[in-house]
Design a protein around this motif. Structure first.
Motif, PDB file in Angstrom:
ATOM      1  N   GLU A  98      -1.074   3.071   5.009  1.00 30.52           N
ATOM      2  CA  GLU A  98      -1.010   4.159   4.036  1.00 30.52           C
ATOM      3  C   GLU A  98      -0.091   5.254   4.532  1.00 30.52           C
ATOM      4  OE1 GLU A  98      -3.387   5.278   1.265  1.00 30.52           O
ATOM      5  OE2 GLU A  98      -3.865   3.210   0.788  1.00 30.52           O
ATOM      6  N   ASP A  99      -0.073   5.467   5.849  1.00 28.13           N
ATOM      7  CA  ASP A  99       0.927   6.413   6.335  1.00 28.13           C
ATOM      8  C   ASP A  99       1.589   5.841   7.579  1.00 28.13           C
ATOM      9  OD1 ASP A  99      -1.210   6.576   7.905  1.00 28.13           O
ATOM     10  OD2 ASP A  99      -1.601   8.720   7.605  1.00 28.13           O
ATOM     11  N   GLY A 100       1.765   4.533   7.553  1.00 30.34           N
ATOM     12  CA  GLY A 100       2.421   3.854   8.665  1.00 30.34           C
ATOM     13  C   GLY A 100       3.922   3.948   8.560  1.00 30.34           C
ATOM     14  N   ARG A 128       9.401   7.018   2.258  1.00 31.43           N
ATOM     15  CA  ARG A 128       9.317   8.413   1.825  1.00 31.43           C
ATOM     16  C   ARG A 128      10.563   9.196   2.247  1.00 31.43           C
ATOM     17  NH1 ARG A 128       5.045  11.942   0.191  1.00 31.43           N
ATOM     18  NH2 ARG A 128       5.987  14.008   0.192  1.00 31.43           N
ATOM     19  N   THR A 129      11.019   8.937   3.468  1.00 26.45           N
ATOM     20  CA  THR A 129      12.237   9.587   3.961  1.00 26.45           C
ATOM     21  C   THR A 129      13.423   9.264   3.059  1.00 26.45           C
ATOM     22  OG1 THR A 129      11.431   9.512   6.236  1.00 26.45           O
ATOM     23  CG2 THR A 129      13.818   9.732   5.954  1.00 26.45           C
ATOM     24  N   LEU A 130      13.570   7.992   2.693  1.00 21.55           N
ATOM     25  CA  LEU A 130      14.696   7.588   1.838  1.00 21.55           C
ATOM     26  C   LEU A 130      14.592   8.231   0.453  1.00 21.55           C
ATOM     27  CD1 LEU A 130      14.949   3.807   2.833  1.00 21.55           C
ATOM     28  CD2 LEU A 130      16.575   5.622   3.431  1.00 21.55           C
ATOM     29  N   VAL A 131      13.398   8.190  -0.132  1.00 21.98           N
ATOM     30  CA  VAL A 131      13.214   8.764  -1.478  1.00 21.98           C
ATOM     31  C   VAL A 131      13.531  10.256  -1.451  1.00 21.98           C
ATOM     32  CG1 VAL A 131      11.500   9.323  -3.262  1.00 21.98           C
ATOM     33  CG2 VAL A 131      11.542   7.036  -2.248  1.00 21.98           C
ATOM     34  N   GLU A 132      13.005  10.967  -0.470  1.00 19.46           N
ATOM     35  CA  GLU A 132      13.232  12.418  -0.406  1.00 19.46           C
ATOM     36  C   GLU A 132      14.691  12.751  -0.124  1.00 19.46           C
ATOM     37  OE1 GLU A 132      10.218  13.624   2.400  1.00 19.46           O
ATOM     38  OE2 GLU A 132       8.846  14.190   0.772  1.00 19.46           O
ATOM     39  N   THR A 133      15.332  11.927   0.709  1.00 15.21           N
ATOM     40  CA  THR A 133      16.758  12.142   1.003  1.00 15.21           C
ATOM     41  C   THR A 133      17.587  12.038  -0.275  1.00 15.21           C
ATOM     42  OG1 THR A 133      16.503  11.282   3.245  1.00 15.21           O
ATOM     43  CG2 THR A 133      18.728  11.263   2.345  1.00 15.21           C
ATOM     44  N   VAL A 134      17.311  11.007  -1.072  1.00  9.05           N
ATOM     45  CA  VAL A 134      18.068  10.809  -2.313  1.00  9.05           C
ATOM     46  C   VAL A 134      17.776  11.925  -3.306  1.00  9.05           C
ATOM     47  CG1 VAL A 134      18.447   9.267  -4.281  1.00  9.05           C
ATOM     48  CG2 VAL A 134      18.204   8.310  -1.975  1.00  9.05           C
ATOM     49  N   LEU A 135      16.506  12.240  -3.492  1.00  9.23           N
ATOM     50  CA  LEU A 135      16.149  13.282  -4.462  1.00  9.23           C
ATOM     51  C   LEU A 135      16.755  14.627  -4.078  1.00  9.23           C
ATOM     52  CD1 LEU A 135      12.408  12.417  -5.258  1.00  9.23           C
ATOM     53  CD2 LEU A 135      14.463  11.831  -6.568  1.00  9.23           C
ATOM     54  N   ARG A 150       0.840  -1.208   0.000  1.00  8.31           N
ATOM     55  CA  ARG A 150       0.000   0.000   0.000  1.00  8.31           C
ATOM     56  C   ARG A 150       0.872   1.255   0.000  1.00  8.31           C
ATOM     57  NH1 ARG A 150      -5.177  -1.296   0.381  1.00  8.31           N
ATOM     58  NH2 ARG A 150      -5.689  -3.344   1.255  1.00  8.31           N
ATOM     59  N   ALA A 151       1.966   1.204   0.735  1.00 10.53           N
ATOM     60  CA  ALA A 151       2.900   2.335   0.737  1.00 10.53           C
ATOM     61  C   ALA A 151       3.496   2.532  -0.659  1.00 10.53           C
ATOM     62  CB  ALA A 151       4.013   2.083   1.756  1.00 10.53           C
ATOM     63  N   LEU A 152       3.792   1.414  -1.328  1.00  4.21           N
ATOM     64  CA  LEU A 152       4.370   1.486  -2.672  1.00  4.21           C
ATOM     65  C   LEU A 152       3.387   2.138  -3.652  1.00  4.21           C
ATOM     66  CD1 LEU A 152       6.735   0.734  -4.546  1.00  4.21           C
ATOM     67  CD2 LEU A 152       5.760  -1.550  -4.765  1.00  4.21           C
ATOM     68  N   HIS A 153       2.118   1.706  -3.609  1.00  2.00           N
ATOM     69  CA  HIS A 153       1.081   2.325  -4.456  1.00  2.00           C
ATOM     70  C   HIS A 153       1.024   3.826  -4.213  1.00  2.00           C
ATOM     71  CE1 HIS A 153      -1.028  -1.002  -6.365  1.00  2.00           C
ATOM     72  NE2 HIS A 153      -0.999  -1.678  -5.236  1.00  2.00           N
TER      73      HIS A 153
END
Lengths: 441, 136
Positions: free
Chosen positions: A318-320, A327-334, A223-226
């Motif tokens: 969904e926001d667990g 989300r933290t990892l994706v935003e850190t990399v971006l 669900r997080a991936l979706h």
């Protein structure tokens, strides 16, 4: 072939009709056997996509050995797509590959250009992998080289297809080493790699996730991936989620293997995955036959059909924790660099992404995953990643027997008393498990 | 002993290598790991650089026979490595059962032991080597 089949469109149409697309991993060196495997995949009682799995020599770029093996008749562990040449591959596909039966090339290469050229020359346009997920777990290619090669391969795939075709690329980021990696990193890697694909021209992608140790945790991860795919991928990019049936040490009994496969099919339906890559009952022992693959496809399709429609978004996960971690990892990399190629290499150089148990020299190797007493994956150590580790989980030192226990956790559970994926025990609790075989030396 | 632990040329599997390192270190051996996808040249370079007492090759992808044979022949062609003990473990082919002809060919090429998936056999092999190292 009258019109080019679009892999993403095929999956979307199946999902709209309430059908899970099931797909094998299948590759044979001999073209006639490969064709037979595709024909029987297509004829299976299931909504199937076909697979050409490439052999290991082609994967590592040793085309000379692949050609020598074809010449001397050595049995290979896959289809040497670059050694056989486009006419041979077209012959393998002729009359099978079409709008109702897309075929994807699966390979595992950190330098995929020869494979992409070969598949495009044979009229194919769907493949999988990624600059990180096909580099770190899969050999010795420096990450920088893999990222550059994947950027070129994406451009080749995006521009090299026939007019009207929509090439498709699936990220392998949701697998990495197949087991003992907590889901937050798997989800982040799938999102990051699919973003990478879109930056280099792809308009149709799929985000993978490999079934792990706990059905509830897996559902939360999917669900997080979706949700993250919806938040980070460009609006005009077609995408779906693909689930891999368990990729770690597989149950040794037929019953255990079948139950794990059925659990993955139910998980796929419950969490809205469009496609499932199956495993077979032979998985723990050898490369499966076509019959075993067809049986696995039909078993998974039947389990999916019986699972009923996907549960409406209950908000689970969904926001667990998994969503927050990913989300933290994706935003850190971006946030490291606008050029995602540079951002990914920088993230690994600084240990901001760190794959547990990964031996690659470009991976920091300071993170560690483990299975908690409830059977969920946790971070024992997170190294320099911007994530919190579980203090209790990191207390015990890693031993060979502890590692073996963790690697065999799922296999042992499914090989022993009757359980379903909700953890409920069934039946008389008899053990039908043969003596455990240790990991191959 | 100092053991050089390595995957084979076309084999990307690493769990076997992660596990074997822990297994060997727990028995008091010093382990130098070369990782996965080690071709024959890289293996030779590793042996010359690290001067191990024994080489443990592990292959699980179904190409163990072909890759193992290439690796052992190349090692034996290097004068400095002609006598270095080499053991190959894991799977030799895609068939899932041991082919004795393959084992013979590997042995003839200079492989000291072909062990399949038997860790007790590996332990025994290394213990025997370690005893030989003790000066009489």
């Amino acid at each position: 072939m009258d019109r080019p089949p679009a892999f993403g469109t095929f999956v979307a149409a199946a999902s709209a009709a309430g059908r899970l697309v099931v797909q094998p991993r299948m590759g044979f060196g001999d073209p006639a056997r490969m064709r037979d495997g595709l024909a029987r995949t297509r004829a299976a009682t299931a909504r199937t996509a076909g697979t050409l799995t490439v052999d290991s020599y082609t994967r590592v770029g040793d085309l000379a050995t692949a050609r020598a093996a074809v010449a001397d008749g050595t049995r290979l562990n896959g289809y040497p797509i670059a050694a056989h040449g486009p006419d041979t591959t077209r012959g393998v596909l002729d009359g099978l590959h079409g709008p109702d039966f897309p075929v994807q090339v699966r390979h595992g290469s950190a330098r995929p250009e020869p494979i992409v050229r070969a598949l495009a020359a044979a009229g194919l346009d769907a493949t999988e992998g990624g600059p990180v997920s096909y580099c770190l777990p899969y050999g010795r290619t420096p990450l920088r080289d893999s990222v550059a090669a994947w950027a070129r391969a994406c451009e080749l795939l995006a521009t090299g297809a026939r007019p009207g075709a929509v090439p498709h690329l699936e990220s392998f980021g949701g697998c990495l080493l197949g087991q003992l990696c907590p889901p937050g990193l798997l989800v982040a890697m799938s999102v990051l790699e699919c973003l990478f694909f879109t930056r280099y021209g792809l308009r149709s992608v799929s985000l993978s996730y490999a079934q792990q140790t706990d059905a509830g945790q897996d559902e939360e991860a999917l669900r997080a991936l979706h949700r993250l795919a919806g938040e980070f991928l460009p609006r005009d990019v077609d995408h779906h989620v693909v689930l891999y049936t368990y990729m770690g040490v597989y149950p040794r009994t037929e019953q255990g293997a079948t139950r794990l496969l059925e659990a993955s099919a139910r998980l796929a339906v419950r969490s809205g995955a469009g496609r499932l890559i199956v495993k077979t009952a032979a998985e723990a022992h050898r490369i499966p036959t076509v019959e075993e693959n067809v049986r696995a496809l039909e078993t998974a399709a039947a389990a999916a059909a019986l699972a009923g429609p996907a549960a409406p978004g209950t908000g689970t996960g969904e926001d667990g924790e998994i969503y927050q971690e990913a989300r933290t990892l994706v935003e850190t990399v971006l946030g490291l660099h606008p050029d995602l190629s540079r951002a990914l290499t920088a993230a690994f150089a600084r240990g901001l992404l760190d794959v547990p148990f990964c031996l690659h020299p470009d991976n920091a190797g300071r993170s560690l995953g483990c299975i908690d007493s409830g059977g969920r994956l946790r971070w024992a150590r997170t190294g320099a990643m911007p994530l919190r580790a579980d203090a209790a989980a990191g207390a015990a030192p890693l031993t060979s027997s502890g590692l073996l226990g963790a690697l065999n956790h799922v296999a042992d559970r499914y090989d022993s008393p009757r359980r379903d994926d909700t953890g409920t025990e069934h039946g008389d609790g008899r053990h039908d498990r043969p003596p455990a075989t240790p990991l191959p030396v | 002993m100092k053991i050089l632990l390595s995957g084979t040329a076309s084999d990307s599997h690493t769990w076997n290598l992660v596990y074997l390192r822990l297994f060997l270190e727990e028995q008091g051996h010093e382990v130098v790991g070369l990782g996965p996808c080690v071709d024959a040249e890289l293996l030779v370079a590793g042996c010359l650089r690290h001067a191990p007492d024994t080489v443990v090759l592990s292959s699980v992808n179904g190409h163990g026979y072909r890759d193992g044979l290439t690796a052992v022949r190349r090692l034996r062609a290097e004068p400095a490595l002609a006598g270095l003990p080499v053991v190959l473990g894991g799977k030799l082919g895609v068939a899932g059962h041991r082919q004795e002809a393959d084992v013979s060919a590997l042995t003839e090429a200079g492989c000291d032991a072909v062990l399949g998936e038997d860790l007790d056999a590996l332990r025994g092999f290394l213990a025997a080597r370690a005893r030989r190292e003790v000066p009489a």
